[in-house]
Scaffold this motif. Structure first.
Motif, mmCIF file in Angstrom:
data_model
loop_
_atom_site.group_PDB
_atom_site.id
_atom_site.type_symbol
_atom_site.label_atom_id
_atom_site.label_comp_id
_atom_site.label_asym_id
_atom_site.label_seq_id
_atom_site.Cartn_x
_atom_site.Cartn_y
_atom_site.Cartn_z
ATOM 1 N N LYS A 127 -31.352 -22.593 -9.319
ATOM 2 C CA LYS A 127 -30.977 -21.738 -10.439
ATOM 3 C C LYS A 127 -29.776 -20.920 -10.007
ATOM 4 C CE LYS A 127 -35.049 -19.804 -10.904
ATOM 5 N NZ LYS A 127 -36.142 -18.945 -11.357
ATOM 6 N N ILE A 128 -28.873 -20.728 -10.953
ATOM 7 C CA ILE A 128 -27.735 -19.847 -10.710
ATOM 8 C C ILE A 128 -27.757 -18.789 -11.810
ATOM 9 C CG2 ILE A 128 -25.225 -19.631 -10.555
ATOM 10 C CD1 ILE A 128 -25.148 -22.561 -9.643
ATOM 11 N N TYR A 143 -27.933 -17.216 -6.342
ATOM 12 C CA TYR A 143 -28.325 -18.618 -6.215
ATOM 13 C C TYR A 143 -29.768 -18.662 -5.718
ATOM 14 C CZ TYR A 143 -23.281 -19.115 -6.403
ATOM 15 O OH TYR A 143 -21.969 -19.047 -6.796
ATOM 16 N N TYR A 144 -30.577 -19.506 -6.370
ATOM 17 C CA TYR A 144 -31.988 -19.635 -6.003
ATOM 18 C C TYR A 144 -32.302 -21.107 -5.781
ATOM 19 C CZ TYR A 144 -32.123 -15.012 -8.161
ATOM 20 O OH TYR A 144 -31.863 -13.710 -8.502
ATOM 21 N N SER A 150 -42.377 -22.506 -4.334
ATOM 22 C CA SER A 150 -41.698 -21.505 -3.510
ATOM 23 C C SER A 150 -40.219 -21.424 -3.898
ATOM 24 C CB SER A 150 -41.836 -21.907 -2.044
ATOM 25 O OG SER A 150 -41.081 -21.053 -1.241
ATOM 26 N N THR A 151 -39.730 -20.202 -4.139
ATOM 27 C CA THR A 151 -38.329 -19.977 -4.483
ATOM 28 C C THR A 151 -37.743 -18.954 -3.529
ATOM 29 O OG1 THR A 151 -38.794 -20.390 -6.821
ATOM 30 C CG2 THR A 151 -36.746 -19.262 -6.315
ATOM 31 N N ALA A 159 -25.678 -23.225 -1.463
ATOM 32 C CA ALA A 159 -25.786 -23.946 -2.742
ATOM 33 C C ALA A 159 -24.778 -25.094 -2.786
ATOM 34 C CB ALA A 159 -25.561 -22.987 -3.904
ATOM 35 N N ASP A 160 -23.543 -24.832 -2.365
ATOM 36 C CA ASP A 160 -22.532 -25.888 -2.327
ATOM 37 C C ASP A 160 -22.964 -27.027 -1.413
ATOM 38 O OD1 ASP A 160 -20.970 -24.375 -4.015
ATOM 39 O OD2 ASP A 160 -19.611 -23.660 -2.433
ATOM 40 N N SER A 161 -23.543 -26.683 -0.277
ATOM 41 C CA SER A 161 -24.005 -27.681 0.682
ATOM 42 C C SER A 161 -25.125 -28.543 0.090
ATOM 43 C CB SER A 161 -24.491 -26.978 1.953
ATOM 44 O OG SER A 161 -25.034 -27.906 2.853
#
Length: 172
Positions: A127-128, A143-144, A150-151, A159-161
């Motif tokens: 999620k963003i 960023y999640y 689990s979050t 996130a990019d990776s």
């Protein structure tokens, strides 16, 4: 509507069927009802115009801010009083939906959902969340990353990776 109500009022007065004050009260109540109804419709229209302002037409601004855009083939799934939900194709890997919330006719926040490939039948997603600043503050992007139930919060670099590893095209 004003002319019709005025005509009814004039006819009642001319026939002298009832007390003039009763007629005036009747007319005032009708005008108040129709005025309130018109006010609600105008307010609803203005909210919809504001929500549309932050739709696909806002994509250029989204790109400059580094937040996910609304893809061209998406449609509105649900429109509330102060929010709109955009939806893409169902059951895909990648960007699946966006929720936009407004407050006082300005963007409040956006939430974007991404499905990732499950691992050993465990669902994974990202999620963003973009929170627009009020006044002279700065916008915030969070960023999640979720695995199963689990979050956790991650950095943009992480996130990019994840997007690169999953071969998901970034749309921000």
């Amino acid at each position: 509507m004003f002319l019709i109500l005025s005509g009814i009022f004039y006819t009642r007065i001319k026939k002298k069927e009832e007390n003039i004050w009763r007629n005036i009260m009747f007319l005032c109540l009708l005008y108040a009802y129709f005025g309130y109804t018109a006010y609600q419709e105008i307010t609803k229209f203005n909210r919809n115009v504001s929500l549309d302002k932050f739709g696909k037409a806002f994509n250029y601004r989204r790109q400059s801010l580094g937040i996910p855009i609304i893809p061209a083939d998406w449609t509105i799934e649900n429109r509330g009083s102060f929010s709109v939900n955009w939806k893409g194709k169902k059951d895909i890997i990648g960007h699946t939906s966006k929720h936009i919330s407004i407050d006082s006719y300005t963007a409040d926040y956006e939430m974007d959902w991404y499905n990732l490939k499950p691992i050993d039948s465990i669902k994974r997603s990202m999620k963003i969340r973009t929170e627009y600043a009020k006044g002279k503050g700065k916008d915030s992007i969070f960023y999640y990353f979720a695995v199963g139930d689990s979050t956790r919060t991650i950095s943009r670099k992480q996130a990019d990776s994840i997007f690169n590893a999953e071969k998901i095209k970034k749309d921000y």
